[in-house]
Design an enzyme around this catalytic site. Structure first.
Site, short mmCIF file in Angstrom:
data_model
loop_
_atom_site.label_atom_id
_atom_site.label_comp_id
_atom_site.label_asym_id
_atom_site.label_seq_id
_atom_site.Cartn_x
_atom_site.Cartn_y
_atom_site.Cartn_z
N CYS A 26 -10.22 -7.40 -0.06
CA CYS A 26 -9.32 -6.27 0.15
C CYS A 26 -10.14 -4.98 0.08
O CYS A 26 -11.01 -4.85 -0.78
CB CYS A 26 -8.25 -6.28 -0.93
SG CYS A 26 -7.08 -4.93 -0.83
N HIS A 46 -0.23 -10.40 2.66
CA HIS A 46 -1.17 -9.62 1.84
C HIS A 46 -0.74 -8.14 1.82
O HIS A 46 -0.68 -7.51 0.76
CB HIS A 46 -2.59 -9.77 2.41
CG HIS A 46 -3.64 -8.96 1.72
ND1 HIS A 46 -4.61 -9.51 0.92
CD2 HIS A 46 -3.88 -7.61 1.71
CE1 HIS A 46 -5.40 -8.55 0.45
NE2 HIS A 46 -4.97 -7.38 0.91
N GLU A 47 -0.43 -7.59 3.00
CA GLU A 47 -0.05 -6.17 3.07
C GLU A 47 1.28 -5.91 2.39
O GLU A 47 1.46 -4.91 1.71
CB GLU A 47 -0.01 -5.68 4.53
CG GLU A 47 -1.33 -5.81 5.30
CD GLU A 47 -2.55 -5.29 4.57
OE1 GLU A 47 -2.42 -4.39 3.71
OE2 GLU A 47 -3.66 -5.79 4.84
N HIS A 101 1.16 -5.35 -1.28
CA HIS A 101 0.78 -3.99 -1.70
C HIS A 101 2.01 -3.13 -1.95
O HIS A 101 2.00 -2.25 -2.81
CB HIS A 101 -0.08 -3.32 -0.62
CG HIS A 101 -1.53 -3.71 -0.66
ND1 HIS A 101 -2.35 -3.43 -1.73
CD2 HIS A 101 -2.32 -4.33 0.26
CE1 HIS A 101 -3.57 -3.87 -1.47
NE2 HIS A 101 -3.58 -4.41 -0.27
#
Lengths: 179, 166
Positions: free
Chosen positions: B98, B140-141, B144
């Site tokens: 990342c 993954h995004e 966040h």
């Protein structure tokens, strides 16, 4: 700053890590990198340490006498300048799985081919599994390929070895994806 | 708009739960453009989320079409405003890194296939089905947006390999 490599191994039980960490904390050591695991009935720790003042290896060794009294084997090594830094390895990262009926020489034959092709091993685990009558050897090997090789080249090398050794071998890319 | 600096952990903004973005507002449109500029500007990234550039809003973008792992299945540039995963299935393990956690990577297991609902950059409601690398990148995004880093999801490769033993 002087860096040291510290290796500790002994019969596994709760408290080995905390006894070690207590000494490191009281001594004022920085742990830059470490890996610890159970191998058989033994707990093994490998640490890269630094200390802002201590550069004398004997002084460092002395601090761990208490651990030896607990039945752990301790080894300290002073690193040469730069020895704490991981070299930049730009090639493709590949995982090789090797498994099959246990027989002598599996690790040797596989790593010989890797070494001859300038393929760098960055992580290696082997384990004997299965039953006493039918032991199975499992080897997981993470490698960095030199820039002139790709995963297809490694697959070709391993396919050849698979025939020779009569074991199963698979290769896959594990190059990290940055998200 | 402009390429923005990507925040690096331990910046506390990476651990916050983001609030919904206002559809069609100037602030949201500017944010989307900044994310696009920052992602393509980094040269190698396939996705970025608003908190990574310091904005606590539920907006992320993904584009895996230029990466060899995403060549086969992708929707090009996907702008995800207030996204939600409504369905997920299968599992896929990839070694993730990342931009906000430099010098560290780890194996993460995520759904292989997802259905994600969101508003796109033009303000249209969308539902798309993604698989493989694109699905991993979106998950993954989206993490966040809830203050989660891949570090919260790393699985030990060794236990994966031997978990069936005994």
């Amino acid at each position: 700053m002087q860096h040291f490599a510290l290796t500790i191994i002994g019969r596994d039980r709760p408290g080995i890590v905390s006894s070690t960490a207590e000494i490191l904390f009281q001594l004022g050591c920085n742990v830059a990198d470490s890996s610890s695991t159970i191998l058989g009935g033994q707990f093994a720790m490998i640490l890269i340490l630094s200390h802002p003042e201590i550069s004398d290896i004997e002084q460092m060794e002395q601090a761990f006498h208490g651990l030896e009294e607990q039945g752990l084997s301790v080894f300290v090594r002073a690193l040469k300048p730069g020895g704490e830094q991981r070299p930049d390895l730009p090639g493709e990262l590949c995982m090789i799985s090797v498994y099959g009926s246990d027989k002598p020489g599996i690790v040797y034959q596989v790593t010989k081919v890797l070494s001859e092709n300038n393929i760098n091993i960055v992580d290696l685990n082997t384990k004997l599994i299965g039953s006493a009558e039918r032991p199975v050897y499992v080897m997981m090997c993470e490698t960095v390929l030199p820039e002139n090789l790709d995963d297809d080249d490694l697959k070709a090398l391993m396919d050849e070895l698979k025939q020779q050794l009569n074991v199963d071998i698979s290769v896959r890319t594990v190059t990290p994806v940055e998200l | 708009m402009a390429e923005r600096e990507v925040l690096v952990y331990p910046d506390p903004r990476l651990k916050e739960i983001c609030s919904p973005a206002e559809i069609g507002s100037e602030a949201t449109n500017n944010l989307v453009q900044d994310l696009i500029d920052s992602m393509y500007g980094s040269g190698h990234s396939v996705g970025i989320a608003a908190p990574q550039i310091g904005v606590c809003r539920r907006v992320a973008i993904v584009d895996v079409s230029h990466n060899k792992l995403g060549k086969k299945h992708n929707h090009g540039l996907v702008v995800l405003i207030n996204p939600e995963i409504v369905e997920s299935s299968g599992s896929k393990s990839m070694r993730e890194g990342c931009m906000s956690v430099p010098d560290y990577t780890g194996n993460v297991e995520r759904a292989r296939e997802i259905v994600v609902q969101f508003t796109d950059g033009d303000g249209n409601d969308q539902v798309i089905r993604c698989k493989g690398f694109e699905a991993v990148a979106i998950q993954h995004e989206l993490d966040h947006l809830d203050g989660l880093l891949f570090l919260d999801r790393v699985t030990n490769p060794k236990t994966d390999i031997f978990k069936r033993k005994g």
